[in-house]
Structures are given as structure tokens and as C-alpha cells.
Design an enzyme around this catalytic site. Structure first.
Site, short mmCIF file in Angstrom:
data_model
loop_
_atom_site.label_atom_id
_atom_site.label_comp_id
_atom_site.label_asym_id
_atom_site.label_seq_id
_atom_site.Cartn_x
_atom_site.Cartn_y
_atom_site.Cartn_z
N ASP A 109 0.88 -1.35 -0.15
CA ASP A 109 0.01 -0.15 0.01
C ASP A 109 0.85 1.39 0.12
OD1 ASP A 109 0.32 1.01 2.89
OD2 ASP A 109 -0.45 -1.03 3.47
N ALA A 110 0.27 2.36 -0.44
CA ALA A 110 1.15 3.50 -0.46
C ALA A 110 2.01 3.96 0.50
CB ALA A 110 0.12 4.56 -0.94
#
Length: 264
Positions: A109-110
Site C-alpha cells: 500500500d502507498a
């Protein structure tokens, strides 16, 4: 030999198999002048295949590329982003971004950082993302609070997420820090969406920071070598490719392109 078109597109580096299926459903792929339907087969040696109007020819097939990238925080693990955020492909030079079919294998995820594989070998991508292949992935996870051994044992045995129990995991505390934070090492053989963050939250010790250090024996910081710095990449080594081949029971891993390590 005839094969499903989504497999052909992925093995030729046009897109991952999942992306190829989406392209077919969107009507972007033609076979002998006709729009392709999902599941349709073709022989690239004698059939005319077009993607977005561009013919797919044997001579155009790019050489296979296998990279380990150190994903920094704030970068998304996709090939493009509708919200115009930086993607992992933006970290690569134009020579690798264009016409090579490179894509990430799986995701971080970011806000997470660390080891991420990139390739244009669709067969490898399909194998590594298939649930039956449980290659261990190692994470350093900073959580809020000091989870007791009973909580870590519950994590090891599995936690119910969305009605399904997670697979057994290896979890151990590495260090405790002032400000009520604990550093854990977590090793998983599955990769459900935001799994570590969701489990930690459910157990009452939310994640502060998450960093993936290894995918099987593929390490961001190999012994006696400098760590791959955030935003940089290197080609996979021969033994790393052999490991992937063995784990996935592949008859072969395509000969990789000769790509130099990119470091800061």
C-alpha cells in the site's frame, strides 16, 4: 500452438494476466480483425493479434526483465493512477517504462515501504500471485503499544478477517521503544489486502510503520552488501531467479535483459 490470449499478452510483456483480461473485456484486443472475447485462443505465429490497433509480432517481443525495487512511502504499486499519484513505474527510466510491459508483482500500500518485484514475465506474475504458491514475505512492523506474548500467539495462529481465518504466521518482537512502540518481525505466506494493518488493528495494536525486507531469499539488504536505497532498483540475481523457478515449478524462467543496478 494455441493459447489463451490473456496468457499470450502476459507472456509477451504487454500486461499482467489480470490487466490483459481487463483489456480484452474493454474490447482493446483484436484477433484476425475481430474483437476478442475472454477465454479465446490464438497462435501468435500465424494469427494476427492487435492491441489498441498495434499488431503484436514475434519480433516485437521484449526481452524479459526481473527487478527488485525498494518502494518508498507515498508511491503506489500500480502502473497508472487515476488520482495522478506517483507510481512505481515513475521510478524507472523511460527505457524501462515504455514498451516493455513492466508491472509490479503484488502490491504494497502507498504508506508501506520495501521490497517489490517488477517484471514483464506474465507467467511469473501469474504464478507468484496465485494463492497456491505461498512464498514467505518478511516485514518489519512498528506497532503502537507493547503487545504481550498472548497477542502475538493469537496472531501466529490466525485471525478472522472478513469471515476467513488468516494462515499461520511467524511473529516475534524485535525491540521495544520509548513512546510506546514495538518493532515486530512478521513473516507471511499469504497477501490479503492490507492484511498486517488489519490484523494489528483488530488485535488492538495499530501499525505505525510497515516495511517489507524480503521476498523469500530476495533481500533488500543482502549479507555483506549495501542496502538497496528507497526509490532504487536492481536486477534479480541468478540464484533468486532459480528460487522463483523452483518454487513455482516453472519449466523455465525467460532469459533476463542485461540491466544495470540503479542506486543513489
Amino acid at each position: 500452438m494455441e493459447e489463451r490470449l490473456q496468457k499470450i499478452l502476459s507472456e509477451w510483456g504487454v500486461a499482467s494476466r489480470r490487466q490483459a483480461e481487463k483489456m480484452i473485456l474493454e474490447g482493446r484486443v483484436h484477433l484476425n480483425g475481430q474483437v476478442v472475447r475472454l477465454g479465446q485462443k490464438a497462435n501468435p505465429e500465424c494469427d494476427e493479434i492487435e492491441v489498441d490497433g498495434v499488431p503484436l509480432k514475434p519480433a516485437y517481443r521484449p526481452q524479459s526483465v526481473y527487478l527488485l525495487l525498494h518502494k518508498p512511502k507515498g508511491v503506489v504499486s500500480t502502473c497508472s493512477d487515476p488520482w495522478k499519484r506517483s507510481t512505481v513505474l515513475d521510478l524507472l527510466p523511460a527505457s524501462l517504462r515504455k514498451g516493455q510491459g513492466l508491472h509490479p508483482i503484488g502490491r504494497l500500500d502507498a504508506e508501506s515501504t520495501g521490497a517489490l518485484l517488477l517484471t514483464n514475465d506474465g507467467g511469473l506474475t501469474f504464478g507468484l500471485t496465485h494463492p497456491r504458491h505461498g512464498i514467505p514475505k518478511t516485514y518489519q512492523v512498528w506497532v503502537q503499544g507493547y503487545p504481550p506474548e498472548s497477542v502475538l500467539e493469537a496472531w501466529r495462529k490466525g485471525v478472522i478477517l472478513s469471515g476467513k481465518k488468516t494462515l499461520p504466521a511467524q511473529v516475534r518482537a524485535l525491540a521495544k521503544y520509548p513512546g510506546s512502540q514495538t518493532l515486530l518481525e512478521v513473516i507471511l505466506k499469504e497477501g490479503r489486502n492490507r492484511q498486517i494493518r488489519r490484523v494489528a488493528e483488530q488485535l488492538g495494536y495499530p501499525v505505525v510503520n510497515l516495511h517489507r525486507t524480503a521476498i523469500g531469499p530476495i533481500l533488500l539488504e543482502p549479507p555483506e552488501e549495501p542496502m538497496l536505497k528507497p526509490g532504487t532498483y536492481r536486477p534479480l540475481k541468478d540464484f533468486e531467479l532459480r528460487f522463483l523457478q523452483t518454487q513455482l515449478n516453472l519449466t523455465s524462467v525467460n532469459v533476463p535483459a542485461d540491466i544495470e543496478e540503479h542506486t543513489l
